[in-house]
Design an enzyme around this catalytic site. Structure first.
Site, PDB file in Angstrom:
ATOM      1  CD  GLU A  93      -5.174  -7.642   1.591  1.00 55.50           C
ATOM      2  OE1 GLU A  93      -5.753  -6.789   2.216  1.00 55.50           O
ATOM      3  OE2 GLU A  93      -3.479  -7.454   1.893  1.00 55.50           O
ATOM      4  CD  GLU A 139      -2.764  -1.165   2.431  1.00 57.94           C
ATOM      5  OE1 GLU A 139      -2.566  -0.502   3.216  1.00 57.94           O
ATOM      6  OE2 GLU A 139      -3.489  -2.291   2.599  1.00 57.94           O
TER       7      GLU A 139
HETATM    8  O1  9MR Z   1      -7.747  -8.023   8.384  1.00 59.79           O
HETATM    9  C1  9MR Z   1      -6.661  -7.314   8.936  1.00 59.79           C
HETATM   10  C2  9MR Z   1      -7.312  -6.758  10.069  1.00 59.79           C
HETATM   11  O2  9MR Z   1      -7.591  -7.814  11.102  1.00 59.79           O
HETATM   12  C3  9MR Z   1      -6.342  -5.973  10.704  1.00 59.79           C
HETATM   13  O3  9MR Z   1      -6.978  -5.399  12.058  1.00 59.79           O
HETATM   14  C4  9MR Z   1      -5.714  -4.865   9.983  1.00 59.79           C
HETATM   15  C5  9MR Z   1      -4.817  -4.038  10.722  1.00 59.79           C
HETATM   16  O4  9MR Z   1      -3.629  -4.630  10.734  1.00 59.79           O
HETATM   17  O5  9MR Z   1      -5.549  -5.395   8.919  1.00 59.79           O
HETATM   18  C6  9MR Z   1      -6.298  -6.234   8.175  1.00 59.79           C
HETATM   19  O6  9MR Z   1      -5.738  -6.573   6.801  1.00 59.79           O
HETATM   20  C7  9MR Z   1      -5.477  -5.362   5.825  1.00 59.79           C
HETATM   21  C8  9MR Z   1      -4.128  -6.101   5.245  1.00 59.79           C
HETATM   22  O7  9MR Z   1      -3.191  -6.412   6.024  1.00 59.79           O
HETATM   23  C9  9MR Z   1      -3.862  -4.929   4.291  1.00 59.79           C
HETATM   24  N1  9MR Z   1      -4.753  -4.760   3.158  1.00 59.79           N
HETATM   25  C10 9MR Z   1      -5.989  -4.321   4.075  1.00 59.79           C
HETATM   26  C11 9MR Z   1      -6.397  -5.172   4.875  1.00 59.79           C
HETATM   27  C12 9MR Z   1      -7.922  -4.939   5.497  1.00 59.79           C
HETATM   28  O8  9MR Z   1      -7.786  -3.844   6.227  1.00 59.79           O
END
Ligand code: 9MR
Length: 762
Positions: A384, A271
Site C-alpha cells: 500500500e 492489521e
Molecule cells: O484507502 C482505503 C479507503 O478508501 C477506505 O475508506 C479505508 C476504509 O476501508 O481503507 C483504506 O485503505 C486501507 C487499507 O484497506 C488497509 N490499510 C490501510 C489503508 C488506508 O487506510
C-alpha cells in the site's frame, strides 16, 4: 442586515459583545458555494426556505461531468448556526454528507463532512463564485524515460490500487494499464462491501474489476479477507466461537473460490497487531483486541489461512500490516509469523503496507524487515505504498490519522516534490536490492486525487495525471536523471548578451523548477576561468525569470552561472504556472546541487564553477528570498533589488516572513539597487540601510520606480551596477569597485544615480 452582525469585524472594539441570533429570513433564498472535493470541484447553488420555524434546504449541484438536484434532510437553523444532511448514492454505497454552517456578515461559512473522506470548508455567498483557475499544468514538468512496470519487469510487479474501472476516466484507466501490471481492489472486496449481510453478496464491482484487470493484462491481489475494520457485526452475532468460525470459513470459501485462478494472491489477515508496543510486548504477538480475537481467539489467523488455502491452493497468501517494519511492532510480527509457520499455517508472504511520510521514511528498518521476513522463508510485498508530502503518517483506517482530518488541497511545492522524489528513489533502490524476495510493489491509489491521503500528494501522478518528480527519480537511470542532456532545451536571449561568452538559459533534469543562465560553451572558459554562482529570486516570488531574462542573460555572458527560480518554458510564454508559489529554500537546493556538480567528474560543470564565490540576489519578493538565504555561510554577498524588509507582517502569504532583526544575520557586503522614492519598497530599503551597521553596504537609487530596468535591452542601467558589484565582490576587480567607492565614484558622478555607502573602510 441587523447591526449585531457587524460586530464580527474584529477591528471594532466590541469583541465582548455577542451576536444576536440570526433571523431565519436572513438565510432565506439563494447561496452559492464551491467545494474542492475528492471527486473534483463541485458548485452548490443552495436554496433555503424558512417556514413556520422549520427550514427546507435544496440545491442544484454542478460538477465537471454532471448536474444534479439535492433535497437535504434534517435541516436545522439555531441562532446563526445551520445544519443539514445530504444522502448520496455512489455505486452500491450510500454516503451521508453532513453540512454545518455559520452565518456571518456577508458570508455563510459551510463545512461539508463526508465521513471517512474528510471535510472541506467553503464560504457561500449570495453571488455565484468564480472557480479559481485550476491549473492542469504540473508544478514542474517531468520527463520519464521508461514506464515503471517495464523498469522493474525483471524484479517485481508494480501495482496500483482502486476500485477500477467504474467511475475512473478513460485517461485514468489508460494510465493504470500502461504503467502498472497489478491491481488491488482498494475497497470493493472488503467484508463490509462485498458481504454486507449473512446471505447477501455484492459481486458487481469485484467482478468488474477482475474482468477489467484480465483485459488489461494485470494480475489481481485480493484485499482483504479478515480484518477488524469494515466488517459488519453479523459475523460475530451471538459471539459463539463455532458459528463465527463457520461464517469466516464460508466468507473465505465463497470469495476466494469465486476468483480461483483469477486472483493470484490475497491479503488473508489484515492489521492484526496492536500499534505501538514496548520492550515487553515486543516479545509477544501483541494481537489487537478485535472481534475475531474475542470470538475465536488467536487461532483465527491460522484458520483464515487454512480456509483460504483450501479455497485456492495456488493463491499466494499474505499477512498484511502497517508499521510492522519498525520497533516493537516489527518484533511482534516476527513472533506471530514464526508461530503461524510453526503451526503449519499456509502463510506465504508478508505485506509491508508502506504508508510513509517524506523526510522520515525508516529506510534502515525497512531493509532489515525485508531480510528478517526473508529469513523465515517468506516472500515480501510492499502492498500500500504512498509517501506523503505534508501531514500525518500512520496507516490504520479509522485511527484518527489522515483519513478524517479536514483536507484542503494546496499545491505541492517543488522543494517538497524533490524531497519526496529522493525518498521514493531510495526506497526503490532498497527494493531492487532485495528483488529476489520482493514479489510486488503496489501504490495505494492511482494519482494524487485518487488517494485516501488526498491533499498530501503521496503518489507518482499528480491530481491531473501528470507524472511527478518521484516517478522520474524512480525510473530514470541514475546517470540519465542527473545529466543535462545535450538535447536539453536552450534559449538564447538577445543573441546571448554582450559579454565575452555567449549566454543561454537552460535547465537540468536534476534541478527541477530552476532556470540556469550560463555561458553556452563551457569549454571556452579554459582551465583557469571559473564561474561565480548567482542565486536569483524573482519579483512577486514568481515561478519564472521571464521579467528579468535580459538582465540575467547579460550578466551570465560576463562569466557567471545563475540559478534562478522558475520554469524555463515560462520565459517564452507565461501561463498560470508562472504564478505558482516558490520558496527561498529552492535557492539553497540549487546551491547544493551546483557545488555537487562542480565536484562530480562526469558532470559538464565539473571544475567550471567557483563554489567559494556566491551571491544571493533577487528582486522585490525575490529580494526577500535572497535576504532569507543570506545567513547561509556560503553566501559571499547579497544584492537586494527593489526590495526591503517590511516593518510588519507581510500582507502576502507567499512572501518570506522576515523581520528587521533578520538583517543582523547578513555576514557579507550588501548592495541595494533601488528605483528611487517612487519605488514602493524604497522606504523599507532605506530603513534597512539605516539599520545595517555591521557589514559593508551600498545603497544605490535610479529614479525609475519599482519595476527597475530589467526589461530594457541587456537589462539597462541596473545591469551595469549589478555587474560592477559582482565583478568587484566575486572576481576581485579593483576597476569595478570604482563604480561605488570614493568621492568620485562613477555613481556619484552620474546624475541619474544616487549612492550612499557605509562600513567599507573597516
Ligand atoms: O484507502 C482505503 C479507503 O478508501 C477506505 O475508506 C479505508 C476504509 O476501508 O481503507 C483504506 O485503505 C486501507 C487499507 O484497506 C488497509 N490499510 C490501510 C489503508 C488506508 O487506510
Amino acid at each position: 442586515m441587523n447591526n449585531s452582525k457587524k460586530l464580527f469585524i474584529p477591528s471594532l472594539i466590541g469583541m465582548w459583545l455577542f451576536a444576536l441570533p440570526a433571523s431565519a429570513e436572513e438565510i432565506a433564498g439563494e447561496w452559492h458555494a464551491l467545494f474542492d472535493t475528492p471527486a473534483g470541484v463541485q458548485t452548490y447553488h443552495f436554496n433555503f426556505q424558512p417556514k413556520d420555524g422549520t427550514l427546507t434546504a435544496r440545491a442544484v449541484v454542478e460538477s465537471a461531468d454532471q448536474k444534479r438536484k439535492v433535497e437535504f434532510e434534517e435541516a436545522n437553523l439555531v441562532g446563526n448556526t445551520l445544519s443539514f444532511v445530504e444522502r448520496r448514492q455512489i455505486g452500491d454505497r450510500e454516503l451521508r454528507i453532513e453540512y454545518t454552517g455559520k452565518l456571518g456578515d456577508k458570508e455563510l461559512t459551510l463545512v461539508r463532512k463526508i465521513g471517512e473522506f474528510g471535510s472541506q470548508e467553503s464560504a457561500a455567498t449570495r453571488d455565484i463564485p468564480k472557480p479559481e483557475p485550476v491549473s492542469a499544468a504540473p508544478v514542474v514538468e517531468v520527463k520519464i524515460n521508461r514506464v515503471i512496470k517495464d523498469a522493474f519487469k525483471d524484479s517485481f510487479r508494480i501495482g496500483t490500487a482502486g476500485d477500477l474501472p467504474a467511475r475512473y476516466s478513460d485517461q485514468e484507466l489508460a494510465i493504470a494499464a500502461e504503467h502498472f501490471n497489478a491491481v488491488t481492489p482498494e475497497n470493493c472486496m472488503k467484508p463490509e462491501r462485498v458481504h454486507p449481510e449473512e446471505n447477501t453478496w455484492q459481486f458487481e464491482q469485484p467482478d468488474a474489476l477482475v474482468e477489467w484487470a484480465s483485459g488489461s493484462k494485470m494480475s489481481v491481489h485480493g484485499h482483504t479477507l479478515v480484518w477488524h475494520a469494515q466488517t459488519r457485526d453479523w459475523f460475530f452475532r451471538d459471539g459463539d466461537r463455532e458459528a463465527v468460525t463457520l461464517r469466516m470459513k464460508e466468507h473465505i470459501a465463497t470469495l476466494v473460490g469465486r476468483y480461483k485462478g483469477k486472483i493470484q494472491s490475497w491479503d488473508v489477515v489484515n492489521e492484526a497487531i496492536n500499534d505501538g508496543g514496548d520492550a515487553q510486548t515486543a516479545k509477544t504477538e501483541n494481537l489487537r483486541d478485535s472481534k475475531w480475537m474475542q470470538t475465536i481467539g488467536p487461532q483465527f489467523l491460522a484458520l483464515a489461512f487454512q480456509f483460504a488455502h483450501e479455497a485456492d491452493p495456488d493463491a499466494v497468501l499474505y499477512y498484511n500490516d502497517y508499521n510492522i517494519e519498525s520497533g516493537a511492532k516489527h518484533e511482534s510480527s516476527m513472533v506471530l509469523l514464526k508461530r503461524l509457520l510453526a503451526d503449519g499455517a499456509p502463510v506465504h508472504g508478508v505485506g509491508i503496507q508502506g504508508h510513509w511520510r517524506s523526510g522520515s521514511v525508516p529506510f534502515e528498518e525497512i531493509e532489515k524487515a525485508i531480510t528478517d521476513y526473508a529469513s523465515l522463508g517468506l516472500k515480501v510485498s510492499i502492498t500500500e505504498l504512498d509517501v506523503t508530502i505534508r501531514g500525518a503518517s500512520g496507516g490504520q483506517f479509522g485511527g484518527g490519522f489522515g483519513g478524517r482530518r479536514s483536507r484542503r488541497s494546496t499545491p505541492a511545492s517543488i522543494e517538497d516534490l524533490n524531497v519526496q522524489a529522493a525518498d521514493y528513489a531510495k526506497l526503490f533502490e532498497i527494493f531492487q536490492k532485495h528483488e529476489n524476495v520482493i514479489e510486488r510493489v503496489t501504490f495505494w491509489g492511482l494519482n494524487d486525487r485518487r488517494t485516501w491521503r488526498w491533499g498530501q500528494h503521496p503518489l507518482l501522478f499528480d491530481a491531473n495525471n501528470n507524472p511527478k518528480p518521484a516517478y522520474a527519480a524512480i525510473v530514470n537511470d541514475a546517470d540519465d536523471a542527473r545529466e543535462e542532456p545535450d538535447s536539453a532545451k536552450q534559449i538564447k536571449i538577445e543573441d546571448g548578451g554582450q559579454g565575452p561568452y555567449s549566454a543561454i538559459a537552460t535547465e537540468s533534469p536534476a534541478l527541477a523548477g530552476m532556470t540556469i543562465y550560463r555561458p553556452e560553451d563551457l569549454e571556452k572558459l579554459g582551465s583557469e576561468t571559473k564561474l561565480p554562482i548567482l542565486l536569483w529570486g524573482n519579483g512577486a516570488c514568481a515561478n519564472t525569470t521571464e521579467e528579468h531574462k535580459n538582465f540575467l542573460s547579460e550578466i551570465a555572458s560576463h562569466g557567471y552561472i545563475i540559478l534562478g527560480i522558475g520554469l524555463l518554458n515560462q520565459i517564452e510564454s507565461r501561463d498560470e504556472t508562472s504564478r505558482q508559489r516558490t520558496q527561498s529554500s529552492q535557492l539553497i537546493t540549487a546551491l547544493d546541487w551546483i557545488i555537487a556538480e562542480n565536484a562530480r567528474p562526469e558532470s559538464r560543470y565539473f571544475g567550471r564553477v567557483d563554489s567559494s564565490k556566491v551571491a544571493a540576489m533577487g528582486m522585490s519578493c525575490g529580494g526577500l528570498q535572497a535576504l532569507e538565504i543570506s545567513s547561509d555561510s556560503r553566501i559571499t554577498t547579497s544584492v537586494i533589488c527593489n526590495s526591503g524588509v517590511l516593518p510588519g507582517p507581510s500582507p502576502m502569504a507567499a512572501m518570506p516572513a522576515l523581520k528587521k532583526d533578520d538583517l543582523k544575520k547578513l555576514h557579507g557586503p550588501v548592495l541595494y539597487i533601488m528605483g528611487g522614492p517612487s519605488d514602493i519598497a524604497y522606504k523599507n530599503a532605506m530603513d534597512d540601510y539605516a539599520r545595517i551597521n555591521h557589514v559593508p553596504i551600498a545603497m544605490t537609487n535610479l529614479d525609475v520606480g519599482h519595476g527597475g530596468t530589467y526589461r530594457q535591452p541587456q537589462g539597462g542601467e541596473f545591469t551595469k551596477v549589478a555587474l560592477a558589484w559582482l565583478n568587484w565582490q566575486l572576481k576581485g576587480s579593483k576597476d569595478a569597485a570604482k563604480m561605488f567607492i570614493g568621492d568620485d565614484s562613477e555613481l556619484k558622478r552620474d546624475d541619474k544615480w544616487t549612492i550612499e555607502t557605509k562600513q567599507f573602510d573597516r
